[in-house]
Design a protein around this motif. Sequence first.
Motif, PDB file in Angstrom:
ATOM      1  N   ILE A 173       5.755   3.012  -9.467  1.00 13.88           N
ATOM      2  CA  ILE A 173       6.508   3.455  -8.710  1.00 13.88           C
ATOM      3  C   ILE A 173       6.744   5.217  -8.786  1.00 13.88           C
ATOM      4  CG2 ILE A 173       8.305   2.829  -6.694  1.00 13.88           C
ATOM      5  CD1 ILE A 173       8.428  -0.008  -8.169  1.00 13.88           C
ATOM      6  N   GLN A 174       6.687   5.519  -7.167  1.00 13.63           N
ATOM      7  CA  GLN A 174       6.587   7.140  -7.375  1.00 13.63           C
ATOM      8  C   GLN A 174       7.838   7.353  -7.500  1.00 13.63           C
ATOM      9  OE1 GLN A 174       5.280   7.422  -3.752  1.00 13.63           O
ATOM     10  NE2 GLN A 174       2.878   7.836  -4.185  1.00 13.63           N
ATOM     11  N   THR A 175       7.985   8.273  -8.127  1.00 11.77           N
ATOM     12  CA  THR A 175       9.514   9.106  -8.344  1.00 11.77           C
ATOM     13  C   THR A 175      10.217   8.743  -7.618  1.00 11.77           C
ATOM     14  OG1 THR A 175       8.373  10.133 -10.305  1.00 11.77           O
ATOM     15  CG2 THR A 175      11.099  11.074  -9.908  1.00 11.77           C
ATOM     16  N   ARG A 195       0.771  -1.188  -0.265  1.00 11.34           N
ATOM     17  CA  ARG A 195       0.585   0.151  -0.016  1.00 11.34           C
ATOM     18  C   ARG A 195       0.600   1.149  -0.244  1.00 11.34           C
ATOM     19  NH1 ARG A 195      -2.539  -3.161   3.516  1.00 11.34           N
ATOM     20  NH2 ARG A 195      -1.589  -2.026   5.492  1.00 11.34           N
ATOM     21  N   VAL A 196       0.223   2.456  -0.305  1.00  8.71           N
ATOM     22  CA  VAL A 196       1.347   3.563  -0.986  1.00  8.71           C
ATOM     23  C   VAL A 196       1.726   4.196   0.263  1.00  8.71           C
ATOM     24  CG1 VAL A 196       1.019   5.727  -1.552  1.00  8.71           C
ATOM     25  CG2 VAL A 196       0.001   3.950  -2.887  1.00  8.71           C
ATOM     26  N   GLU A 197       0.927   3.978   1.377  1.00  4.55           N
ATOM     27  CA  GLU A 197       1.403   4.895   3.108  1.00  4.55           C
ATOM     28  C   GLU A 197       2.325   3.804   3.782  1.00  4.55           C
ATOM     29  OE1 GLU A 197      -3.032   2.750   3.693  1.00  4.55           O
ATOM     30  OE2 GLU A 197      -1.795   4.248   1.984  1.00  4.55           O
ATOM     31  N   ASP A 198       2.443   2.983   3.337  1.00  5.59           N
ATOM     32  CA  ASP A 198       3.339   2.096   4.056  1.00  5.59           C
ATOM     33  C   ASP A 198       4.137   1.857   3.070  1.00  5.59           C
ATOM     34  OD1 ASP A 198       1.924   0.498   5.260  1.00  5.59           O
ATOM     35  OD2 ASP A 198       0.723  -1.209   4.582  1.00  5.59           O
ATOM     36  N   ARG A 199       4.351   1.937   1.965  1.00  2.00           N
ATOM     37  CA  ARG A 199       6.018   2.042   1.155  1.00  2.00           C
ATOM     38  C   ARG A 199       5.833   3.382   1.485  1.00  2.00           C
ATOM     39  NH1 ARG A 199       5.114   2.174  -4.727  1.00  2.00           N
ATOM     40  NH2 ARG A 199       3.412   0.345  -4.439  1.00  2.00           N
ATOM     41  N   ALA A 206      11.417  -6.582  -5.362  1.00  4.22           N
ATOM     42  CA  ALA A 206      10.921  -7.457  -6.266  1.00  4.22           C
ATOM     43  C   ALA A 206      10.342  -7.074  -6.574  1.00  4.22           C
ATOM     44  CB  ALA A 206      12.313  -8.696  -6.649  1.00  4.22           C
ATOM     45  N   ALA A 207      10.143  -6.596  -8.095  1.00  3.05           N
ATOM     46  CA  ALA A 207       8.403  -6.205  -7.920  1.00  3.05           C
ATOM     47  C   ALA A 207       8.416  -6.573  -9.160  1.00  3.05           C
ATOM     48  CB  ALA A 207       8.511  -4.240  -8.276  1.00  3.05           C
ATOM     49  N   ASN A 208       6.929  -6.103 -10.018  1.00  4.54           N
ATOM     50  CA  ASN A 208       6.259  -6.854 -10.931  1.00  4.54           C
ATOM     51  C   ASN A 208       5.665  -5.286 -12.120  1.00  4.54           C
ATOM     52  OD1 ASN A 208       5.510  -9.814  -9.595  1.00  4.54           O
ATOM     53  ND2 ASN A 208       6.499  -9.171 -11.004  1.00  4.54           N
ATOM     54  N   PRO A 209       5.845  -5.043 -13.169  1.00  3.63           N
ATOM     55  CA  PRO A 209       4.847  -3.711 -13.645  1.00  3.63           C
ATOM     56  C   PRO A 209       3.399  -4.013 -12.973  1.00  3.63           C
ATOM     57  CG  PRO A 209       6.218  -5.081 -15.899  1.00  3.63           C
ATOM     58  CD  PRO A 209       6.071  -6.037 -13.865  1.00  3.63           C
ATOM     59  N   PRO A 210       3.100  -2.763 -13.562  1.00  2.00           N
ATOM     60  CA  PRO A 210       1.005  -2.565 -12.948  1.00  2.00           C
ATOM     61  C   PRO A 210       0.741  -4.015 -13.617  1.00  2.00           C
ATOM     62  CG  PRO A 210       1.669  -0.720 -14.096  1.00  2.00           C
ATOM     63  CD  PRO A 210       2.930  -2.084 -13.813  1.00  2.00           C
TER      64      PRO A 210
END
Length: 623
Positions: A513-515, A457-461, A493-497
């Motif tokens: 992912i945010q700048t 989640r964005v707030e966790d990131r 490690a991440a996947n594209p949307p």
Amino acid sequence: ALRRSTASRRPRERHGRGAMAGWDEGNVFYSDQRYTADEEDNPAVGHVAERKFAEFIRTFRSEEDEFIYRDQLLRNKNRLRIKLEHMRQFDDDLGDLLVNRPTEYLPLLEMAASSVLLSLQAATEEEDLTQQEVQVFLYCETPFGPKTLRDLSSEYVSKLVTISGIVTAAGKPKAKATSVDLQCQNCKNKQQVACKPGLSGVTLPRRCELQQLEGAEPCPLDPFIVLPDSSKYIDQQILKLQESPEDIPTGELPRNIMLVVDRNLVQRIVPGTRVTTIGIFSIMQAKQGSNENFAIRQPYIRVVGLEEDADGNSRTSPTFTLEEEQNFREFAAQPDCLNRLFSSIAPSIFGHPDIKRAISCLLFGGARKRLPDGTRIRGDINVLMLGDPSTAKSQFLKFVEQTAPIAVYTSGKGSSAAGLTASVIRDPSSGEFYLEGGAMVLADGGVVCIDEFDKMRVEDRVAIHEAMEQQTISIAKAGITTVLNSRAAVLAAANPPSGRYDDLKSAQENIDIQTTMLSRFDLIFIVKDEKSFSRDLEIARHIVGVHRKATESNIMDSSEKAKDNFLKRYVEFCKNKCSPRLTEAASQILQNEYVRIRQGAREQSVQTKDAPAVPITVRQLEA
């Protein structure tokens, strides 16, 4: 009674009739049964055991023919570390008594140590001496008693046990009374009551023993009040020991037990340390609720020796043998040292030479710098792998978790902001709030592997922004304001949307992912699953070969394990002993590259009227 007294006197009749004269005149006769000749050397008798303990400390010599315990006492004064194997070597019965009845014999050992210290000091120093208390720590090479926490059963109550695990929480140090001073409210008579060690309390006497004067009013029941100022105290702290992850059966929750440490052991251990402890398995009265059950007791371990594990994730600086250091230096002197290092990173994964180089840089880390004005520049390298599924991203993460000296593995969906940084927890017993560190704090000085980074989640990131650049975590909750260190490298490690990397879309749409987050990663890899005949053939051949070799024999397994262990120790050695510095030529190359990449990005944005997907900022140059 008369017959019994005659019988008890019978052994002394051989000393002559004179000693027996007047036995019927109402005097009290006694016999020295406790000190008879056959018990002269039996260590089960208290005073004999104390004498033997003193003899052991005074006369035991090591293989190098040194009086190890005597010298140690004179050096440290208030503490003495004794190896149980030495005690058994000196007197087997004494060692067994110490293991099976430690509550009786440990105080005798400490009394013997303090009396030996007094006599040694009297021989060397002339000034007036007072008897000091000596705390004895025990340690042993071969563990005894239960193997793990789960094997601790009622048969070990009040015996010495050795248990290893991870300390997960440490309480505040408290003062524990060793002797309590009491005063009678009626006649002002003072009395001292000794307090048992551990978590057991003290029971106050109900009556005052002082003989009253004629005609004075007798003291009532329960006349005593405690005088806290004149009582004697020692420090005591409660730790929570959790069993090691490798000992937990699959699918079960980890168990934990309470440890009680006192005097010199207080505030020596920080949470997150792996320890092996020797202690007395004790029991205390469970909390009294509505249904008081006096038969149920709660177990805890009263620690008498605590050793930090050198091979575990301990926070202390690791120790290396001379042979190991020599091996490492020989390995570093080889011309193909770098290539051998890169090839030993995840050898079961085919290809990806760039990622393997990046991961080796991340494992060894850079050099942290502290500028004269107090600013810190981080020395850790953050790596992001983004791309198609089944390109061995998670395998890299798992490899790093096993190879790095300190590593924590978490998954994006299963971790919250508090779980990654720190959470405030209320202590059920005292009702106070205390901090419990999360994954980033536990991995201080190591690596955090975060899988499924895009599913967070964005707030966790946002919570790990500060941890990745400033390498601290600031907390202001529930009246606790503090800053925790989290000097850890991040491998994500991440996947594209859309799940796969789409070549028809722009790079910006693929990297969702945010700048602000992207600029904190120094190395970003886009891993694609390319479909080409020759590459597929090579990968298939490699994977089938790995499968075939895996079942051939265990010989390969042991050498692989040794290799892994070598890499782990080598990384640890380099992190502790080496601090690299930039040469003039290297710094010139870095400057030119930075300017060139920025120039290219500027030209691209002018042509396409679009900002580049991955921003190149001063952060990348700094790192």
